[in-house]
Design an enzyme around this catalytic site. Sequence first.
Site, PDB file in Angstrom:
ATOM      1  N   SER A  26       0.855  -1.183   0.000  1.00  0.00           N
ATOM      2  CA  SER A  26       0.000   0.000   0.000  1.00  0.00           C
ATOM      3  C   SER A  26       0.894   1.238   0.000  1.00  0.00           C
ATOM      4  O   SER A  26       2.089   1.152   0.294  1.00  0.00           O
ATOM      5  CB  SER A  26      -0.878   0.009   1.241  1.00  0.00           C
ATOM      6  OG  SER A  26      -0.053   0.156   2.384  1.00  0.00           O
ATOM      7  N   ARG A  33       9.194   1.751   3.339  1.00  0.00           N
ATOM      8  CA  ARG A  33      10.340   1.123   2.662  1.00  0.00           C
ATOM      9  C   ARG A  33      11.220   2.199   2.012  1.00  0.00           C
ATOM     10  O   ARG A  33      12.444   2.127   2.068  1.00  0.00           O
ATOM     11  CB  ARG A  33       9.858   0.151   1.569  1.00  0.00           C
ATOM     12  CG  ARG A  33       8.869  -0.893   2.043  1.00  0.00           C
ATOM     13  CD  ARG A  33       9.531  -2.164   2.516  1.00  0.00           C
ATOM     14  NE  ARG A  33       8.521  -3.184   2.739  1.00  0.00           N
ATOM     15  CZ  ARG A  33       7.861  -3.361   3.891  1.00  0.00           C
ATOM     16  NH1 ARG A  33       8.117  -2.582   4.922  1.00  0.00           N
ATOM     17  NH2 ARG A  33       6.962  -4.314   4.018  1.00  0.00           N
ATOM     18  N   LYS A 137      -5.668 -11.089  -4.653  1.00  0.00           N
ATOM     19  CA  LYS A 137      -5.175 -11.463  -3.318  1.00  0.00           C
ATOM     20  C   LYS A 137      -5.953 -10.730  -2.244  1.00  0.00           C
ATOM     21  O   LYS A 137      -6.299  -9.560  -2.395  1.00  0.00           O
ATOM     22  CB  LYS A 137      -3.690 -11.115  -3.203  1.00  0.00           C
ATOM     23  CG  LYS A 137      -3.073 -11.660  -1.915  1.00  0.00           C
ATOM     24  CD  LYS A 137      -1.784 -10.963  -1.548  1.00  0.00           C
ATOM     25  CE  LYS A 137      -2.045  -9.766  -0.667  1.00  0.00           C
ATOM     26  NZ  LYS A 137      -0.846  -9.305   0.061  1.00  0.00           N
ATOM     27  N   GLU A 178      -5.159 -15.768   1.548  1.00  0.00           N
ATOM     28  CA  GLU A 178      -4.015 -15.524   2.437  1.00  0.00           C
ATOM     29  C   GLU A 178      -4.449 -15.313   3.890  1.00  0.00           C
ATOM     30  O   GLU A 178      -4.715 -14.204   4.321  1.00  0.00           O
ATOM     31  CB  GLU A 178      -3.223 -14.290   1.962  1.00  0.00           C
ATOM     32  CG  GLU A 178      -2.023 -13.976   2.856  1.00  0.00           C
ATOM     33  CD  GLU A 178      -1.177 -12.789   2.379  1.00  0.00           C
ATOM     34  OE1 GLU A 178      -0.128 -12.544   2.995  1.00  0.00           O
ATOM     35  OE2 GLU A 178      -1.562 -12.111   1.415  1.00  0.00           O
ATOM     36  N   LYS A 220      -2.026 -18.918   0.265  1.00  0.00           N
ATOM     37  CA  LYS A 220      -0.803 -18.181   0.644  1.00  0.00           C
ATOM     38  C   LYS A 220      -0.730 -18.132   2.173  1.00  0.00           C
ATOM     39  O   LYS A 220      -1.182 -17.190   2.801  1.00  0.00           O
ATOM     40  CB  LYS A 220      -0.827 -16.766   0.055  1.00  0.00           C
ATOM     41  CG  LYS A 220       0.418 -15.946   0.421  1.00  0.00           C
ATOM     42  CD  LYS A 220       0.533 -14.645  -0.364  1.00  0.00           C
ATOM     43  CE  LYS A 220       1.743 -13.842   0.109  1.00  0.00           C
ATOM     44  NZ  LYS A 220       2.020 -12.650  -0.700  1.00  0.00           N
TER      45      LYS A 220
END
Length: 341
Positions: A26, A33, A137, A178, A220
Amino acid sequence: MNLTELNKIATAMVASGKGILAADESSGTIKKRFDAIGVESTEENRRDYREMLFRAKDAMSQYISGVILYDETIWQNAKDGTPLVKLIEQAGAIPGIKVDEGTQALPMCPGETVTVGLDKLAERLKKYYECGARFAKWRAVIDIGSGIPSMTAISVNAHALARYAALCQAAQIVPIVEPEVLMDGDHDIERCYEVTQRVLNKTFQELRVQRVALEGMVLKPNMAISGKKCPKQASVEEVAEKTIRLLKACVPAAVPGIAFLSGGQSDEEATAHLNAMHKLGPLPWGLTFSYGRALQAAPQKAWSGKPENVAAGQRAFSHRARMNGLASKGEWQSSLEQKAA
């Protein structure tokens, strides 16, 4: 729903020697990061970074079967005007899309969350399909702590995952299911095993109730692993053995494949664990990776937002993709990491 087609895509996503690149951070997550490498998180920088990955020909064509995109990315064009989705397709990989809208606090369950985003999902999936997405996902987050997870949290998240999966299949999109049991706590591997078993059993129960075709999905999950703060960390062999035992007990053989999340493991740990699992004999489903950080931390650092570092970033990405590609066949060795360094 054309199940033959869904099954074909799901099988291609977990093809031997290839895995999935999770590039669906997101805007908030990618900002963190980028902050760590001193890059401003602008739409253009995010585009340039992802374009760098998708243009890494060696990695994308040989070791990446599919890419999970964020909503912003799926509509973006590369610098030369080519849609990013087209770059992924040209490399022979399958474009996918993250469709959940994050988590909210779960009423009456302090410290627990439920994933949201089911409203209007059917319409959104139609648009994503038209844009080229062939899988999606949705991530449910289960935390281990004092008195949690509650049965409530497990149930509502499994229910939402199954509803999402049914909507995907109705839209001719393969759902990645997931249910992530977080590794953030101080719990040991036994506790992780026990909680993950409850989560997977409930998830498959819900998938059946909601008539999801298991042949047309990919799971996942997290690995059975010690919490990050646990004083006793399980060995690579124990993680592999317990994870395979857990999956064999919970995941029907009808599921074409399982693609692990890295969940905060270091690059090499995630690779070593996957490799060790493939040493444990034939498995009923394809078993590979769907890593975000464990594929991207090295290229992010090498790139650091500078155009002159694009080739270095691509080399770092190709290396990690190759290491995990080898691990997904049980052919990785730690000496290969030293050679590259």
